[in-house]
Write a protein that holds these residues in place. Structure first.
Motif, PDB file in Angstrom:
ATOM      1  N   LEU A 170      -8.097   1.307 -13.051  1.00  6.18           N
ATOM      2  CA  LEU A 170      -7.453   2.175 -14.032  1.00  6.18           C
ATOM      3  C   LEU A 170      -8.426   2.556 -15.151  1.00  6.18           C
ATOM      4  O   LEU A 170      -8.420   3.697 -15.627  1.00  6.18           O
TER       5      LEU A 170
ATOM      6  N   MET B 186      -5.878  -3.021  -6.135  1.00 10.88           N
ATOM      7  CA  MET B 186      -4.836  -2.610  -7.067  1.00 10.88           C
ATOM      8  C   MET B 186      -3.642  -3.562  -7.095  1.00 10.88           C
ATOM      9  O   MET B 186      -2.747  -3.408  -7.918  1.00 10.88           O
TER      10      MET B 186
ATOM     11  N   GLU C 207      -7.048  -4.270 -10.677  1.00  8.67           N
ATOM     12  CA  GLU C 207      -6.241  -3.088 -10.969  1.00  8.67           C
ATOM     13  C   GLU C 207      -6.662  -2.494 -12.304  1.00  8.67           C
ATOM     14  O   GLU C 207      -6.837  -1.273 -12.434  1.00  8.67           O
TER      15      GLU C 207
ATOM     16  N   THR D  10       3.003   5.705  -5.570  1.00  8.38           N
ATOM     17  CA  THR D  10       2.139   5.903  -6.733  1.00  8.38           C
ATOM     18  C   THR D  10       2.928   5.943  -8.035  1.00  8.38           C
ATOM     19  O   THR D  10       2.422   6.368  -9.065  1.00  8.38           O
TER      20      THR D  10
ATOM     21  N   THR E  47       1.370   3.352 -10.639  1.00  3.49           N
ATOM     22  CA  THR E  47       0.046   3.809 -11.054  1.00  3.49           C
ATOM     23  C   THR E  47       0.149   5.044 -11.944  1.00  3.49           C
ATOM     24  O   THR E  47      -0.573   5.169 -12.945  1.00  3.49           O
TER      25      THR E  47
ATOM     26  N   PHE F 192       2.081  -0.332  -4.420  1.00  5.42           N
ATOM     27  CA  PHE F 192       2.289   0.844  -5.256  1.00  5.42           C
ATOM     28  C   PHE F 192       3.757   1.043  -5.610  1.00  5.42           C
ATOM     29  O   PHE F 192       4.091   1.817  -6.503  1.00  5.42           O
TER      30      PHE F 192
END
Length: 276
Positions: free
Chosen positions: A265, A255, A261, A71, A74, A14
């Motif tokens: 998403l 991810m 990933e 995060t 992301t 991440f």
């Protein structure tokens, strides 16, 4: 310390690309409280209106380590899909900080975002929640217990039930008894795993709020069954819900691999657009 290092390793993806050039509409390290962890990053898409979905993202880290750097990528990826994303940090649990305090942090971040709305021209009358691991637990718990107008939750590898002996034994094996005791503000033992541990279990708090669950079948930190059981309960109560099973994936729900990933998403994007 081995479990902490393992969590850091599993969450490391991440942080990937954290040092990329910042987008001109990235507003970083906004303080919504006095504690140095009470900050958020606001990611604004190039174009947005008052109908653009606002997403509150919560990082993982066993409620006791890491921060919004987990995060960051992301959040930016979801911003690039057209959402306004607030990547929120919060305090660590401890002797004086418990789940109720973390929920208060999230709510104060929401209040701060509402104040930002007039300045930036977006709508915060409704929110979408998302989180990973401990952040997914908090997204679920906040969504199910808050009085805010929340339209959807997306929870990746979420711990959702602490008040049963199987979960207690798993937490004990991971060496996180003290952490969960702090979280619930009670001593977590084989003779005391209900009461306040029910209070911090999203499984026991479900309400009519569209919930997306994503979980890997090979997750060694949070048992896949946690999401399977929560999904079953949501379905029994006719709550709009979906469980995306990431076969063979671990605590990262895939991810750290481009194809999986993108799948995760896509699922989050479609869920928010459907229920915002």
């Amino acid at each position: 310390m081995n479990i902490i290092r393992k969590i850091i390793s599993l969450l490391f993806f991440f942080i990937a690309f954290n040092l990329q050039a910042q987008h001109q509409e990235d507003i970083l390290n906004l303080a919504y409280g006095k504690n140095n962890q009470q900050t958020l990053d606001l990611f604004l898409p190039k174009t947005y209106t008052t109908s653009t979905p606002v997403l509150v993202m919560l990082h993982g880290g066993a409620w006791s380590l890491g921060g919004k750097e987990y995060t960051h990528k992301t959040s930016k990826d979801l911003r690039d899909r057209g959402f306004i994303v607030a990547n929120v940090d919060y305090r660590y649990v401890g002797e004086a900080v418990h789940a109720t305090d973390l929920l208060e942090d999230i709510d104060n971040a929401v209040i701060y975002l509402q104040k930002m709305a007039a300045e930036k021209g977006f709508n915060t009358n409704q929110f979408n929640m998302a989180g990973i691991s401990a952040g997914a637990h908090l997204a679920l718990l906040y969504g199910y217990t808050s009085g805010r107008n929340i339209k959807s939750i997306s929870a990746l590898c979420a711990p959702s039930k602490f008040d049963d002996i199987k979960t207690f034994e798993h937490i004990q094996k991971l060496g996180l008894i003290k952490t969960i005791s702090f979280l619930a503000n009670d001593n977590y033992t084989a003779d005391n795993f209900i009461s306040k541990f029910t209070d911090i279990s999203p499984y026991q708090k479900v309400k009519q709020l569209p919930t997306l669950l994503v979980h890997g079948t090979k997750d060694e930190l949070v048992d896949y069954q946690q999401s399977a059981d929560l999904y079953k309960k949501l379905q029994e109560k006719n709550i709009k819900s979906k469980l995306v099973t990431m076969k063979g994936k671990g605590h990262d729900v895939g991810m750290n691999q481009p194809d999986s990933e993108a799948k995760v998403l896509d699922e989050i994007t479609n869920w928010i657009k459907t229920y915002n």
